[in-house]
Scaffold this motif. Structure first.
Motif: not given
Length: 281
Positions: A31, A157, A181, A185, A190-191, A205, A207, A217
């Motif tokens: 992270f 979400c 945010r 993504l 990345r979603s 996702e 993250g 995540q």
């Protein structure tokens, strides 16, 4: 001239030293490493300060101080130094999160002045895999969410965040930061979700992401679809995307009391490799 041990706000010129610390544990530090690799150490771009703990002139530990307070490779003395700085600055974060040992010590030092917390999750297993699912076939209906599908994925979400954290991400600023945010993504590819009749029934996702590790995540199944195995085949699909397109190692952390999720992740191939802790305000 630095004293024998000291804590300070890192400057942009100390980026290489900070990255070397983060690289000691690419999975647990994903992270913070992902943010630093993109933004450097400039507080405005990073979204917070990066504190460093030096011993004999060498940078040994970090602490990201932004929306989250995150200790990195921090031993007991470093944690005490970060706690002192955090007490002087006052609480500006919405959570403290990180490896369980240092985070527990950090919270024990800050609780008298920062407490009480809204919730403390003291043991959240960190689960890791570098292999594609062997026993669970990926859901062929799980796919990347497109940029024009924000209105489809956002309700899912928000529902996931509210269920997981206990407060709505739309509170405060009306959800502007949270929506930004999620849009970030989605734009990065990345979603992921399974969409049926215009509704998300499974989503997750990727993250944080670096060249060495990524973190999955936001795993969520619509309540009326639970119990059908969608989380397993959905996670197998997301894991396939993660390992093929993003990084050679994928991780996630999960609440220890969520036995159903932990069992599902194990069936997909994740193994426990440590533990995180979260303190929520």
């Amino acid at each position: 001239m630095l004293t024998t041990t000291t804590t300070k706000v890192l400057e942009p010129g100390e980026l290489d030293a900070a990255l070397a610390v983060l690289d000691r544990d690419p999975v647990a530090n994903a992270f913070v490493a992902a943010r630093v690799q993109v933004a450097g150490l400039d507080p405005w771009r990073l979204g917070g300060e990066m504190w460093g703990w030096y011993s004999e002139g060498r940078l040994e530990s970090l602490c990201y101080a932004g929306a989250n307070l995150v200790p990195v490779c921090a031993g007991p003395e470093a944690v005490r130094g970060f706690a002192d700085r955090a007490r002087r600055a006052g609480r500006r974060c919405s959570s403290i999160v990180g490896p369980a040992g240092p985070t527990a010590q950090l919270w024990s030092l800050l609780e008298p002045s920062w407490g009480p917390a809204r919730e403390v999750r003291s043991h959240q297993p960190l689960m890791v895999t570098s292999a594609l699912p062997a026993e669970v076939a990926p859901d062929p209906l799980v796919r990347r969410i497109r940029k024009d599908e924000m209105d489809i994925v956002m309700p899912a979400c928000v529902a996931m965040f509210t269920e997981e954290v206990g407060v709505s991400p739309l509170a405060g600023d009306g959800g502007l930061l949270y929506q930004a945010r999620i849009a970030e993504l989605v734009t990065a590819g990345r979603s992921f979700a399974r969409v049926e009749d215009g509704k998300v029934v499974f989503k997750a996702e990727i993250g944080a992401a670096t060249a060495k590790a990524c973190q999955i995540q936001g795993v969520w199944v619509a309540p009326e679809y639970r119990g059908r195995g969608l989380s397993e085949i959905g996670m197998a699909a997301v894991l396939q995307f993660a390992l093929k397109d993003v990084a050679p190692v994928a991780s996630l952390y999960v609440n220890d009391y969520n036995h159903t999720a932990r069992a599902a992740y194990r069936r997909v191939g994740f193994e426990e490799a440590g533990a995180f802790m979260s303190v929520l305000f």
